[in-house]
Enzyme design. Sequence first.
Site, PDB file in Angstrom:
ATOM      1  N   LYS A  37       0.862  -1.128  -0.090  1.00 53.67           N
ATOM      2  CA  LYS A  37      -0.020   0.110  -0.014  1.00 53.67           C
ATOM      3  C   LYS A  37       1.010   1.099  -0.201  1.00 53.67           C
ATOM      4  O   LYS A  37       0.934   2.096   0.921  1.00 53.67           O
ATOM      5  CB  LYS A  37      -1.062  -0.210   0.949  1.00 53.67           C
ATOM      6  N   ASP A 110     -10.280  -3.783  12.199  1.00 52.41           N
ATOM      7  CA  ASP A 110     -11.201  -4.620  11.767  1.00 52.41           C
ATOM      8  C   ASP A 110     -10.517  -5.982  12.141  1.00 52.41           C
ATOM      9  O   ASP A 110     -10.315  -6.755  11.461  1.00 52.41           O
ATOM     10  CB  ASP A 110     -11.681  -4.545  10.368  1.00 52.41           C
ATOM     11  N   ARG A 209      -7.258  -4.770  -9.341  1.00 49.85           N
ATOM     12  CA  ARG A 209      -5.805  -4.055  -9.059  1.00 49.85           C
ATOM     13  C   ARG A 209      -4.910  -4.010 -10.429  1.00 49.85           C
ATOM     14  O   ARG A 209      -5.065  -5.063 -11.265  1.00 49.85           O
ATOM     15  CB  ARG A 209      -5.239  -4.690  -7.720  1.00 49.85           C
ATOM     16  N   PHE A 302     -18.493 -22.815  -4.661  1.00 54.42           N
ATOM     17  CA  PHE A 302     -17.236 -23.282  -4.800  1.00 54.42           C
ATOM     18  C   PHE A 302     -16.278 -23.268  -3.672  1.00 54.42           C
ATOM     19  O   PHE A 302     -15.945 -24.450  -3.023  1.00 54.42           O
ATOM     20  CB  PHE A 302     -16.094 -22.330  -5.895  1.00 54.42           C
ATOM     21  N   LYS A 303     -16.548 -22.215  -2.661  1.00 52.77           N
ATOM     22  CA  LYS A 303     -15.653 -22.139  -1.382  1.00 52.77           C
ATOM     23  C   LYS A 303     -16.206 -23.103  -0.348  1.00 52.77           C
ATOM     24  O   LYS A 303     -15.709 -23.924   0.362  1.00 52.77           O
ATOM     25  CB  LYS A 303     -15.647 -21.021  -0.807  1.00 52.77           C
ATOM     26  N   GLU A 318     -16.057  -3.547  11.781  1.00 48.56           N
ATOM     27  CA  GLU A 318     -15.087  -2.424  11.924  1.00 48.56           C
ATOM     28  C   GLU A 318     -15.265  -1.770  13.179  1.00 48.56           C
ATOM     29  O   GLU A 318     -16.292  -1.334  13.540  1.00 48.56           O
ATOM     30  CB  GLU A 318     -15.058  -1.239  10.856  1.00 48.56           C
TER      31      GLU A 318
END
Length: 334
Positions: A37, A110, A209, A302-303, A318
């Site tokens: 980051k 978080d 990204r 799927f997971k 949060e």
Amino acid sequence: MPMVDVHDEAAMTRYTEFVRNSPYAQACQDPAWSQVKNNWQPFYFFLEEDGAILAAMSVLTITAAKGKKLAYANRGPVCDPRDVQLVKRMFDEAESYLQKTEDIFLLRCDPEVLNDPQLQAAYEKAGFIVRNSEKEPHATIQPRMNMRLDTAGQTEEELLAGFHSKTRYNIRLAARKGVEVSWSQSEEAVKAFYDTHEIMSTRQGITHRPLEYFQRVMAAFGDNARIYLATYEGEVLSGALCLSYGTCTWYMYGGSTNSHRNLMPNYLMQWEMIKWGLERGTRWYDFGGIFEIDETDGLYKFKRGFVGEDNVTAYIGELDRVYDDAAYQEYLNK
């Protein structure tokens, strides 16, 4: 002031060793995360007693609302998140510096801790705003719900036996049909993975990204990071970036092309990454977040085939400490 001077090599080494060796270690709290980051400014805070560090918190800041800064301790702090008073003390230390020098409107963390009404009430009593509305699943920076596989004390055979029968079938089908899975840390592998990630994002209509982000992850985490590629007759069908850190091996990002999807390459690739976690001795294999339990969502299904129906982990959400209400509301409304 228990804040680490980033130019003090010995102090940074001491801080980093605590973060990496803590039972509450989190990749996003490692100082290496600031390399990923790189448009955020990092700060590192700690509490100590009798010369020993008790807790640490890596905070990144960025201008986010009304010209003021958001301060974010992603998955922090590094301590027992059920110890509300210790977390509060950690926030007090960070706040005493950041509020004066960085003009922050919000300090947020978080932690990966299961939510329960008593814990939430304790944080609210300690002065935190707790944000975890199930009515707005996309309202938090990180998904509140993750799907994690507990691999502690299990062999490969025992883990396989725990998967859904269709998942086991698809793993074996991919191998039987000639899909091969390999891993690498090379620049070529990162680019090959990125191509699959870009194709998948376009297919699903979601943002992604840039290539440079994944390159920074690989550079920052070294041997803790791997690119996995599933190929068929030399053609890359799917790819993933996997990070192994602390007690967790994390399926961080994935992608797949539009070719030979009937060969189920993603199943075999996931299985190879799970086996890496076993080799590393991590307890958890983290499939990443979901925003809601939705039987029509292919990714959720799927997971679920790997972790089962009862292994959706709902975190507390949060924890916010607010210093400028107007800027905070502007930020929430974006």
